[in-house]
Design an enzyme around this catalytic site. Structure first.
Site, mmCIF file in Angstrom:
data_model
loop_
_atom_site.group_PDB
_atom_site.id
_atom_site.type_symbol
_atom_site.label_atom_id
_atom_site.label_comp_id
_atom_site.label_asym_id
_atom_site.label_seq_id
_atom_site.Cartn_x
_atom_site.Cartn_y
_atom_site.Cartn_z
ATOM 1 N N GLY A 24 39.926 43.799 36.464
ATOM 2 C CA GLY A 24 39.659 42.413 36.090
ATOM 3 C C GLY A 24 39.269 41.594 37.298
ATOM 4 N N MET A 26 41.087 39.692 38.991
ATOM 5 C CA MET A 26 42.134 39.541 39.993
ATOM 6 C C MET A 26 42.619 40.873 40.540
ATOM 7 S SD MET A 26 45.707 37.398 39.628
ATOM 8 C CE MET A 26 46.419 38.505 38.427
ATOM 9 N N VAL A 29 43.946 48.033 37.735
ATOM 10 C CA VAL A 29 45.164 48.539 37.099
ATOM 11 C C VAL A 29 45.125 50.068 37.119
ATOM 12 C CG1 VAL A 29 46.652 48.418 35.076
ATOM 13 C CG2 VAL A 29 45.089 46.526 35.582
ATOM 14 N N LYS A 44 49.417 47.117 39.049
ATOM 15 C CA LYS A 44 48.293 46.209 39.273
ATOM 16 C C LYS A 44 48.179 45.950 40.772
ATOM 17 C CE LYS A 44 47.319 43.749 35.016
ATOM 18 N NZ LYS A 44 46.924 42.444 34.446
ATOM 19 N N ASP A 137 47.775 31.207 32.155
ATOM 20 C CA ASP A 137 46.583 32.035 31.904
ATOM 21 C C ASP A 137 46.737 32.835 30.617
ATOM 22 O OD1 ASP A 137 44.052 32.980 32.457
ATOM 23 O OD2 ASP A 137 44.716 34.558 33.822
ATOM 24 N N ASN A 142 45.630 39.087 28.205
ATOM 25 C CA ASN A 142 46.997 39.129 28.714
ATOM 26 C C ASN A 142 48.039 39.289 27.620
ATOM 27 O OD1 ASN A 142 46.366 38.976 31.420
ATOM 28 N ND2 ASN A 142 46.433 36.741 31.484
ATOM 29 N N ASP A 154 51.501 39.645 32.741
ATOM 30 C CA ASP A 154 51.132 38.814 33.904
ATOM 31 C C ASP A 154 51.820 37.462 33.865
ATOM 32 O OD1 ASP A 154 49.635 40.827 34.849
ATOM 33 O OD2 ASP A 154 47.685 39.899 34.510
#
Length: 882
Positions: A24, A26, A29, A44, A137, A142, A154
């Protein structure tokens, strides 16, 4: 080595990393096996550049908060750490799928499934909100689905990243929030969001599960944000009639623009989905029904509008809705700003901060939460984007034009000149245009790839007054080769704006203004020194203007005669609103502790000097007509008495050694703004006495404590010797040179024993503080090592204080008996948020040395952005042409 290889090697023996299972914006994974507990986990790993920007210690400290969350619908945090400079956190591996995957497969979920997922997510949110944790978020990516039930992943990671982030965080590409799911307050950049931001995001997710799409979509981030801030969501029952009215009401209420209009808790949202909400939930239902009514009216209105259009095509089109917002955090940075810039596509803005925190260029992508601080731009000013938006050009105090990639990287020097530059414009012809600040002012250009400087417009020094009137500045190059520029007016008043054909180099005077900003749709947009922006019809081929100037914007902050505003190629506007000019006098301890001298006294202060006995202050107070006067404040009696007359310019006060008189620079008696040095009795009992008359603009003075010799700075940047420092014996009229080179010397400060002079010079390429013998001059010792100006002596002569390039007050030990007096230096406190006069002393110190005296300016206004501003301006101009 890839991230997979690095994390596999670093965690060997603890986790057996098997493969990458997702990626993703950020993190990546990875599926791994927890060797100690014999279980599958998901690891992650933050992107390396993001991890480097955050720093491990702070991030891991913040993420511990999320590890405390225990709830059946919250995916727990099992472990976190730093390995091989990679930041990671570990969660249980969930073999199911994400809500995003299910939505992509089914698009609209069965109503019962959607409501069950929404209730479970709300239950998880409520548990976290109860302990003060906001997810920030929430989105389908998520929300994991295991056996049809929701697990929120997350949790708190966005907050941990934000809390741990440095100012360079956003260069990594991380956006704290996804536009479709961001609440309006998040879209506006408010970092201090509460639980109601999560409720909004859950409302969006629920809306999408029921209807198949989020309530607001668009082709670009800007388009989505504009709808989030301004548009109303379509009623759910218009898309899917089987949705219960109570569910529709709960979701629409969660999507309210104002947090106060939403459910205050996740439990209240759940109650609305279950049909047990209070009567306040009926408001969104009424809005939804009203929306259906208005849609019918809108169809009729379109028919009527079409008929009207046939009958009359002269009416202007309706004004499109524009988006206005303030850049978050900008108002906390007190330092001055310079010419901002907007990228060609309108996706980013850039502006410079010279004080308050880290000075330098802020690059702000409008779809992100924070601004990047571009490295090595602490003294940057006058920013401009390249036509392709990939680079920024800016000026610095070393007289250089520098270019830096927007994506990050070292800056390259494009041009270096004996004179300093100002004003920038980057044309599609491949040249960067700028003005020269030397004795012979002009407009020049240099190829963006480097090369020789080509002077297009040259104004010889005799045509430029000592105050700078008549100096060419603020170039704007148009696509057809027309160059627009301004010749400065007097006393910060509007000057003449000219148009030049670059090929023939012939000039035509157009209008009075302070700076050209843009040319668009036949209109020349320019600013004025009163803080306004206007437009006037401009014929480029004939280089003529016609009609009256049409006001488009007012109340813009003005710096050095130029409003702080820019218009981007896409029509986006960035500007700084004007704020109060009233400031305070404050005393600051050596530890940086501040206390007001008189909390009831606010004026437009612009300088301060303390009397030898410490009982009085000579201050400069500015007026609204660009004039300023010298006043004396009695610390014991709390009285403020004016010395100099109204309507004249008087500033930069200095006390005589016995405290009987105040010396200052003034244009008293001058017809052309020429400044000389004068003196008056401190009690105002006499008139002004001329001390030093000079055709070269005397503006700074320092009187030795011995009382027999003073130093003064004379001259202005004339491209030859520039500014120099002289000595004059009391009662004599013959000046003697102390420091006079091709460099710029200023800020004279004579030591208490009268034998040394501290001063600032840019001979090294930037301003530094030096010591030399007084009055003979000669050899010099550099005192500062990280930039410096505004030197001030302690009254015992054992310490020299100055302000470095970052705004820190530096104390340097001095032994005046040695040939090289300066010894060790040490920083005291950050003074970047106090008034700074680059051409004069900016602070003083009490005789005891216990307190520093500063002018504290009012808080600086935020930088405001108006997306699609030109659409609004065009409508105003169309009405003016009727």
């Amino acid at each position: 080595m890839t991230t997979l290889d690095r994390i596999t090697s670093a965690l060997a023996g603890r986790y057996r990393v098997e493969r990458e299972i997702g990626a993703g914006g950020m993190a990546n994974v990875f599926l791994a096996h927890d060797e100690k507990h014999d279980r599958e986990v998901a690891i992650k790993v933050l992107h390396p550049d993001l991890g480097a920007a955050l720093g491990g210690e702070r991030f891991l400290a913040e993420i511990k908060t999320t590890a405390k969350l225990q709830h059946p619908h919250i995916l727990p945090l099992l472990d976190s750490g730093e390995a091989d400079a990679l930041l990671y956190y570990v969660m249980p591996f969930v073999p199911g799928e994400t809500l995003r995957a299910r939505l992509e497969r089914e698009r609209q979920l069965p109503i019962d499934d959607a409501l069950r997922i929404a209730r479970e997510v709300a239950d998880a949110l409520g548990s976290a909100h109860a302990v003060g944790i906001v997810h920030r978020d929430i989105k389908p990516e998520n929300i994991l689905l295991q056996g049809g039930h929701a697990l929120v992943a997350d949790f708190g990671i966005a907050l941990a990243v934000q809390q741990a982030s440095s100012t360079r965080m956003t260069q990594t590409g991380l956006s704290l929030g996804t536009p479709q799911y961001m609440s309006p307050e998040q879209a506006m950049g408010d970092k201090h969001v509460d639980a109601r931001a999560d409720i909004y995001a859950l409302g969006v997710v629920t809306y999408e599960m029921l209807t198949g799409e989020p309530p607001f979509t668009g082709a670009s981030v800007q388009a989505i944000v504009a709808k989030v801030l301004n548009a109303e969501p379509e009623a759910l029952t218009l898309i899917r009639k089987t949705i219960p009215p109570g569910v529709e009401a709960a979701v629409l209420r969660a999507l309210a623009k104002l947090p106060a209009d939403r459910q205050s808790t996740a439990a209240e949202f759940t109650a609305g989905l279950s049909g047990t909400a209070t009567a306040t939930a009926s408001l969104p239902i009424a809005r939804a029904r009203s929306a259906r009514l208005w849609q019918g009216i809108a169809v009729l209105a379109l028919v009527v509008a079409a008929a009207v259009l046939v009958m009359s095509s002269r009416r202007p089109a309706p004004v499109p809705r524009v988006v206005r917002f303030a850049l978050p955090g900008a108002s906390t940075l007190v330092g001055s700003t310079t010419q901002p810039a907007v990228s060609p596509d309108g996706r980013a803005v850039a502006y410079s901060i010279s004080g308050g925190g880290t000075p330098g260029i802020r690059l702000r992508w409008l779809d992100r939460d924070d601004a990047d601080v571009i490295a090595e731009t602490a003294t940057a000013s006058d920013i401009v984007f390249s036509p392709d938006g990939r680079h920024l050009a800016f000026l610095n105090t070393e007289g250089q034009i520098r270019i830096v990639p927007v994506s990050g990287g070292p800056a390259t020097v494009l041009g270096q000149h004996a004179d300093k530059f100002s004003g920038l414009s980057w044309g599609k012809d491949g040249y960067v245009y700028f003005s020269l600040d030397g004795r012979d002012g002009g407009i020049a250009r240099v190829a963006a790839t480097g090369g020789a400087i080509d002077t297009l417009v040259l104004v010889v020094g005799d045509s430029i007054s000592p105050t700078g009137e008549g100096r060419p500045d603020f170039p704007l190059i148009l696509d057809d080769g027309t160059l627009i520029y301004q010749r400065s007016g007097s006393a910060r008043r509007d000057g003449d704006i000219f148009a030049v054909d670059v090929r023939s180099r012939s000039s035509t005077k157009l209008v009075r203004g302070s700076a050209p900003l843009d040319y668009r749709d036949g209109w020349l947009v320019y600013s004025k020194t009163d803080g306004s922006v206007v437009a006037q019809h401009f014929n480029r081929s004939a280089r003529t203007v016609s009609g009256a100037a049409v006001p488009l914007l007012s109340g813009v902050a003005v710096k050095d005669g130029r409003p702080n505003v820019a218009v981007g190629p896409d029509g986006t506007l960035i500007y700084q609103p004007a704020t109060s000019t009233l400031s305070q006098l404050v005393a600051v301890s050596r530890l940086g502790v501040e206390a007001p001298i008189d909390s009831t006294m606010t004026r437009a202060f612009a300088g301060v000097a303390v009397s030898p006995d410490g009982g009085r202050l000579a201050v400069t107070i500015e007026s609204n007509d660009d004039r300023s006067a010298i006043w004396v404040y009695d610390l014991a009696r709390h009285t403020l008495v004016r010395l100099t007359a109204d309507g004249e310019l008087a500033f930069r006060p200095e006390w005589a050694p016995d405290g009987s008189r105040v010396l200052f620079s003034s244009d008293h008696g001058s017809r052309n703004g020429q400044r000389s040095l004068f003196a008056m009795h401190a009690d105002g009992s006499d008139s002004m006495h001329l001390i030093i008359a000079s055709p070269r603009h005397a503006q700074e003075i320092s009187w030795s404590a011995r009382g027999n010799m003073l130093a003064f700075r004379d001259g202005f940047d004339d491209g030859r010797t520039r500014r120099d420092i002289y000595a004059l014996a009391i009662g004599d009229t013959t000046r003697r040179v102390v420091v006079a080179t091709k460099a710029d010397e200023f800020n004279p400060a004579v030591s208490p024993d009268g034998r040394w002079l501290a001063f600032a010079s840019d001979e090294s390429g930037r301003n530094e503080v030096y010591l030399t013998r007084f009055p003979e001059g000669g050899a010099r010792q550099q005192v500062s090592t990280d930039g410096g100006s505004s030197p001030v002596w302690a009254h015992d002569g054992r310490t020299l204080y100055f302000r470095n390039a970052k705004g820190m007050i530096i104390a340097t030990d001095v032994d005046l008996a040695k040939p090289s007096p300066a010894a060790a230096s040490r920083p005291l406190f950050d003074a970047s948020h106090y008034y700074f006069d680059a051409n004069g002393r900016s602070f003083d110190i009490t005789p005891s040395g216990g307190a520093f005296l500063f002018v504290k300016p009012p808080p600086r206004a935020s930088m405001n952005v108006v997306v699609d501003w030109w659409a609004e301006a065009s409508a105003t101009l169309a009405r003016a042409r009727q």
